[in-house]
Design a protein around this motif. Structure first.
Motif, PDB file in Angstrom:
ATOM      1  N   MET A  58       3.321   7.259  18.786  1.00 15.32           N
ATOM      2  CA  MET A  58       3.527   5.861  18.400  1.00 15.32           C
ATOM      3  C   MET A  58       2.220   5.200  17.979  1.00 15.32           C
ATOM      4  O   MET A  58       1.174   5.394  18.601  1.00 15.32           O
ATOM      5  N   SER A 109       8.543   7.533  10.551  1.00 13.85           N
ATOM      6  CA  SER A 109       7.332   7.732  11.348  1.00 13.85           C
ATOM      7  C   SER A 109       7.394   9.013  12.177  1.00 13.85           C
ATOM      8  O   SER A 109       6.388   9.405  12.784  1.00 13.85           O
ATOM      9  N   LEU A 121      19.107   0.338  18.813  1.00 10.35           N
ATOM     10  CA  LEU A 121      18.634   0.614  17.459  1.00 10.35           C
ATOM     11  C   LEU A 121      19.760   0.504  16.438  1.00 10.35           C
ATOM     12  O   LEU A 121      19.520   0.206  15.270  1.00 10.35           O
ATOM     13  N   LEU A 173      11.658   3.392  10.901  1.00  6.76           N
ATOM     14  CA  LEU A 173      11.337   4.025  12.174  1.00  6.76           C
ATOM     15  C   LEU A 173      11.446   5.545  12.061  1.00  6.76           C
ATOM     16  O   LEU A 173      10.588   6.280  12.554  1.00  6.76           O
ATOM     17  N   LEU A 214      16.095   9.557  13.451  1.00  4.56           N
ATOM     18  CA  LEU A 214      16.124   9.149  14.845  1.00  4.56           C
ATOM     19  C   LEU A 214      16.819  10.216  15.673  1.00  4.56           C
ATOM     20  O   LEU A 214      17.694  10.941  15.190  1.00  4.56           O
ATOM     21  N   GLN A 221      15.831   0.954  10.501  1.00  2.00           N
ATOM     22  CA  GLN A 221      16.089   2.268  11.087  1.00  2.00           C
ATOM     23  C   GLN A 221      15.413   3.375  10.275  1.00  2.00           C
ATOM     24  O   GLN A 221      14.811   4.298  10.832  1.00  2.00           O
ATOM     25  N   LEU A 259      12.165   7.960  19.697  1.00  2.00           N
ATOM     26  CA  LEU A 259      13.071   7.002  19.065  1.00  2.00           C
ATOM     27  C   LEU A 259      14.454   7.619  18.911  1.00  2.00           C
ATOM     28  O   LEU A 259      14.650   8.538  18.123  1.00  2.00           O
TER      29      LEU A 259
END
Length: 254
Positions: A251, A212, A198, A209, A219, A206, A192
């Protein structure tokens, strides 16, 4: 291979990871041709780095041949090809209304990401193998862009994952095939990254994400992708390898 004074081609160089790669190559002294289907984006990046902007559709052999010829005339024969051009897309095999995914949607992603990338490889490699060998017999370097979706494709990413998985599978046979001419091939599989796509998402999305990603919990920066791409060129023993650049991300299904 040295970057300073070396001619390089960057497909998809008008934005995102491609633009960052074009900037990094130019920063290290390469003569960069920015190839993009979006001429305005290519022109903006080329002005910034003192490079050459060329409109190019990688799915069109004629378009690629014209771009390669223009780049060769301006900078000399290219020894570096950075394949960053590609498209996304998410669609389930069976939609909510029970209808199957249109086969045209699947074909389009495969045509751009896999066939288009191979189109650029075959045409650029045909020119590289004719060049005078450098130290250790090296003639060129090709770096492709896959994705962690090649390994961890999510629901609805069938076409995208298949296209990027194809690039992963191509890497070793390409490296073996082109080894006789001293042309190396490697692939980066980014996770990512904070690309324009994005950037358009709300800040809370954002952050979700980024959460994770095991570490660092943010990112990826396009500059980090570009630094790895440039390192692959400089490191003469990197060949036939796919490198995940993802902060240890795996993922989830969705």
């Amino acid at each position: 291979m040295r970057l300073e004074g070396t001619a390089a081609l960057v497909t998809g160089g008008g934005s995102g990871l491609g633009a960052a790669t074009a900037r990094e190559l130019a920063r290290q002294g390469a003569k960069v041709a920015v190839l993009d289907v979006n001429p305005d984006g290519a022109a903006q990046v080329a002005r910034e780095i003192g490079g050459l902007a060329l409109r190019c559709d990688i799915t069109s052999t004629e378009s690629l041949q014209q771009a390669l010829a223009a780049a060769r005339e301006a900078h000399g024969p290219a020894r570096i090809l950075m394949n960053v051009a590609g498209i996304g897309g998410a669609r389930r095999v069976i939609g909510k209304d029970g209808s199957p995914m249109p086969i045209e949607d699947f074909k389009r992603v495969i045509d751009v990401n896999l066939v288009g990338t191979f189109n650029a490889i075959r045409l650029a490699a045909a020119e590289m193998v004719k060049l005078e060998a450098l130290e250790d017999g090296a003639r060129g370097v090709i770096v492709n862009t896959a994705s962690v979706a090649a390994y961890d494709g999510q629901i609805g990413q069938e076409a995208y994952a298949a296209s990027k998985g194809g690039l992963v599978s191509l890497t070793l046979p390409l490296a073996r095939d082109l080894a006789q001419w001293g042309v190396r091939v490697a692939t980066i599989a980014p996770g990512l990254f904070l690309t324009p796509l994005l950037h358009q998402l709300p800040q809370d999305v954002q952050q979700s994400l980024a959460a994770s990603i095991p570490f660092p919990k943010r990112l990826g920066k396009p500059e980090e992708f570009a630094e790895l791409a440039a390192h692959i060129v400089r490191n003469d023993h990197l060949n036939g390898e796919v490198i995940r650049l993802d902060g240890a991300l795996r993922m989830a299904p969705r």
